[in-house]
Motif scaffolding. Sequence first.
Motif, PDB file in Angstrom:
ATOM      1  N   VAL A  28      49.199  33.485  39.876  1.00 55.66           N
ATOM      2  CA  VAL A  28      48.296  32.341  39.929  1.00 55.66           C
ATOM      3  C   VAL A  28      48.893  31.142  39.191  1.00 55.66           C
ATOM      4  CG1 VAL A  28      46.012  31.485  39.259  1.00 55.66           C
ATOM      5  CG2 VAL A  28      46.253  33.796  40.149  1.00 55.66           C
ATOM      6  N   VAL A  29      49.401  31.371  37.992  1.00 58.58           N
ATOM      7  CA  VAL A  29      49.909  30.264  37.176  1.00 58.58           C
ATOM      8  C   VAL A  29      51.197  29.664  37.743  1.00 58.58           C
ATOM      9  CG1 VAL A  29      50.809  29.653  34.895  1.00 58.58           C
ATOM     10  CG2 VAL A  29      48.706  30.988  35.094  1.00 58.58           C
ATOM     11  N   PRO A  30      52.208  30.464  38.067  1.00 60.15           N
ATOM     12  CA  PRO A  30      53.410  29.837  38.650  1.00 60.15           C
ATOM     13  C   PRO A  30      53.120  29.082  39.943  1.00 60.15           C
ATOM     14  CG  PRO A  30      53.918  32.061  37.938  1.00 60.15           C
ATOM     15  CD  PRO A  30      52.437  31.883  37.803  1.00 60.15           C
ATOM     16  N   ARG A  31      52.235  29.621  40.799  1.00 59.98           N
ATOM     17  CA  ARG A  31      51.892  28.914  42.035  1.00 59.98           C
ATOM     18  C   ARG A  31      51.165  27.607  41.733  1.00 59.98           C
ATOM     19  NH1 ARG A  31      48.331  31.549  45.470  1.00 59.98           N
ATOM     20  NH2 ARG A  31      47.737  32.977  43.840  1.00 59.98           N
ATOM     21  N   THR A  57      53.944  30.216  29.895  1.00 60.81           N
ATOM     22  CA  THR A  57      53.365  31.175  28.949  1.00 60.81           C
ATOM     23  C   THR A  57      52.019  30.676  28.431  1.00 60.81           C
ATOM     24  OG1 THR A  57      55.558  31.938  28.293  1.00 60.81           O
ATOM     25  CG2 THR A  57      53.757  32.408  26.777  1.00 60.81           C
ATOM     26  N   LEU A  58      51.965  29.392  28.050  1.00 64.08           N
ATOM     27  CA  LEU A  58      50.703  28.822  27.556  1.00 64.08           C
ATOM     28  C   LEU A  58      49.626  28.814  28.638  1.00 64.08           C
ATOM     29  CD1 LEU A  58      52.109  25.791  25.513  1.00 64.08           C
ATOM     30  CD2 LEU A  58      50.957  27.806  24.581  1.00 64.08           C
ATOM     31  N   LEU A  59      50.014  28.425  29.847  1.00 61.70           N
ATOM     32  CA  LEU A  59      49.049  28.377  30.940  1.00 61.70           C
ATOM     33  C   LEU A  59      48.608  29.777  31.368  1.00 61.70           C
ATOM     34  CD1 LEU A  59      50.562  25.493  33.092  1.00 61.70           C
ATOM     35  CD2 LEU A  59      48.592  25.391  31.566  1.00 61.70           C
ATOM     36  N   GLN A  60      49.518  30.741  31.253  1.00 58.91           N
ATOM     37  CA  GLN A  60      49.178  32.139  31.578  1.00 58.91           C
ATOM     38  C   GLN A  60      48.096  32.649  30.620  1.00 58.91           C
ATOM     39  OE1 GLN A  60      50.671  33.602  34.174  1.00 58.91           O
ATOM     40  NE2 GLN A  60      49.918  35.678  33.963  1.00 58.91           N
ATOM     41  N   ARG A  61      48.200  32.265  29.358  1.00 55.89           N
ATOM     42  CA  ARG A  61      47.188  32.673  28.377  1.00 55.89           C
ATOM     43  C   ARG A  61      45.839  32.046  28.710  1.00 55.89           C
ATOM     44  NH1 ARG A  61      44.784  31.333  23.633  1.00 55.89           N
ATOM     45  NH2 ARG A  61      44.539  32.987  22.100  1.00 55.89           N
ATOM     46  N   GLU A  62      45.857  30.777  29.108  1.00 59.31           N
ATOM     47  CA  GLU A  62      44.603  30.114  29.500  1.00 59.31           C
ATOM     48  C   GLU A  62      44.001  30.794  30.730  1.00 59.31           C
ATOM     49  OE1 GLU A  62      43.005  27.803  27.721  1.00 59.31           O
ATOM     50  OE2 GLU A  62      44.631  27.900  26.267  1.00 59.31           O
ATOM     51  N   ALA A  63      44.848  31.159  31.675  1.00 55.78           N
ATOM     52  CA  ALA A  63      44.365  31.854  32.874  1.00 55.78           C
ATOM     53  C   ALA A  63      43.775  33.216  32.507  1.00 55.78           C
ATOM     54  CB  ALA A  63      45.500  32.011  33.882  1.00 55.78           C
ATOM     55  N   LEU A 175      41.448  27.331  39.002  1.00 52.99           N
ATOM     56  CA  LEU A 175      40.254  28.001  38.486  1.00 52.99           C
ATOM     57  C   LEU A 175      39.496  28.707  39.603  1.00 52.99           C
ATOM     58  CD1 LEU A 175      38.264  28.626  36.188  1.00 52.99           C
ATOM     59  CD2 LEU A 175      37.155  26.436  36.697  1.00 52.99           C
ATOM     60  N   THR A 176      39.405  28.072  40.760  1.00 52.22           N
ATOM     61  CA  THR A 176      38.742  28.699  41.906  1.00 52.22           C
ATOM     62  C   THR A 176      39.457  29.996  42.279  1.00 52.22           C
ATOM     63  OG1 THR A 176      38.006  26.549  42.716  1.00 52.22           O
ATOM     64  CG2 THR A 176      38.036  28.355  44.313  1.00 52.22           C
ATOM     65  N   SER A 177      40.790  29.972  42.290  1.00 56.23           N
ATOM     66  CA  SER A 177      41.570  31.185  42.591  1.00 56.23           C
ATOM     67  C   SER A 177      41.324  32.265  41.543  1.00 56.23           C
ATOM     68  CB  SER A 177      43.063  30.863  42.630  1.00 56.23           C
ATOM     69  OG  SER A 177      43.339  29.937  43.634  1.00 56.23           O
ATOM     70  N   ILE A 178      41.254  31.853  40.286  1.00 55.22           N
ATOM     71  CA  ILE A 178      41.038  32.804  39.187  1.00 55.22           C
ATOM     72  C   ILE A 178      39.653  33.443  39.309  1.00 55.22           C
ATOM     73  CG2 ILE A 178      40.630  32.913  36.688  1.00 55.22           C
ATOM     74  CD1 ILE A 178      42.983  30.882  36.439  1.00 55.22           C
ATOM     75  N   GLU A 183      36.282  38.309  40.925  1.00 52.12           N
ATOM     76  CA  GLU A 183      35.362  39.010  41.837  1.00 52.12           C
ATOM     77  C   GLU A 183      36.065  40.206  42.477  1.00 52.12           C
ATOM     78  OE1 GLU A 183      32.156  38.581  42.653  1.00 52.12           O
ATOM     79  OE2 GLU A 183      31.767  36.748  41.517  1.00 52.12           O
ATOM     80  N   GLN A 184      37.302  40.011  42.924  1.00 51.32           N
ATOM     81  CA  GLN A 184      38.055  41.091  43.573  1.00 51.32           C
ATOM     82  C   GLN A 184      38.353  42.226  42.603  1.00 51.32           C
ATOM     83  OE1 GLN A 184      41.560  39.230  45.151  1.00 51.32           O
ATOM     84  NE2 GLN A 184      40.393  37.867  46.484  1.00 51.32           N
ATOM     85  N   ILE A 185      38.613  41.884  41.347  1.00 47.42           N
ATOM     86  CA  ILE A 185      38.934  42.909  40.344  1.00 47.42           C
ATOM     87  C   ILE A 185      37.700  43.734  40.007  1.00 47.42           C
ATOM     88  CG2 ILE A 185      39.586  43.253  37.927  1.00 47.42           C
ATOM     89  CD1 ILE A 185      41.418  40.773  38.269  1.00 47.42           C
ATOM     90  N   VAL A 186      36.579  43.059  39.788  1.00 45.89           N
ATOM     91  CA  VAL A 186      35.358  43.754  39.375  1.00 45.89           C
ATOM     92  C   VAL A 186      34.718  44.506  40.538  1.00 45.89           C
ATOM     93  CG1 VAL A 186      33.042  43.444  38.431  1.00 45.89           C
ATOM     94  CG2 VAL A 186      34.947  42.158  37.476  1.00 45.89           C
ATOM     95  N   HIS A 187      34.762  43.931  41.739  1.00 42.42           N
ATOM     96  CA  HIS A 187      34.160  44.552  42.918  1.00 42.42           C
ATOM     97  C   HIS A 187      35.228  44.760  43.999  1.00 42.42           C
ATOM     98  CE1 HIS A 187      30.274  43.825  41.152  1.00 42.42           C
ATOM     99  NE2 HIS A 187      30.453  42.525  41.146  1.00 42.42           N
TER     100      HIS A 187
END
Length: 199
Positions: A28-31, A57-63, A175-178, A183-187
Amino acid sequence: MPPEKPKAIDAAGELAKRISEALLRERVVPRFVDSYVVENSRHALQVHASLYRDLLTLLQREALLALTVRALEIVCNEPRPMGKSKPRPMSRRDATLFRRKFLSSMARQQGWTAGDALDFQRDLQIYEELLARAATKRRTRKPFEAADHPFVDRCAFLLDSSFIENARLAASKALTSIEELAEQIVHPADARENSIGTR
């Protein structure tokens, strides 16, 4: 001696593992950064390899924070069926216990020190407080507006503070992708059904 019962799957630990793996697998972050660079002709952001890696790395943590907030919100706050009774959210006590197990499992999987784990918990709490405040004044967002979310603001500042509005719009898309990923992870069963239905 009676045979040992198989251990029940630790739902909190499993969720932490799936979140970490999905964030890396889906890139998600590199894209997000690469598309921002191309769409806005900000190639200077990728010129210095070490600075680019630090940015990712910083953005990955935020994600990870944004994904965690949304996943915990789904698991702990959204009503779930309880046998034949009416769907209800997780009790406060169960939610607190789940959250504690989740965060300790996340810290182990990420290899964080105690200080790193506390920093993550503090930032997670900041995210949740800001989102709770924003929920009271929530209104529908137009497609060209950036989301009112701490992930959007923090990522935009880290990514490209000189073009903050462009960065905020790009962070809103990420953020929309995240949130869809949460949703996909939980369900996961629902996500599979939707993908089969669209074929």
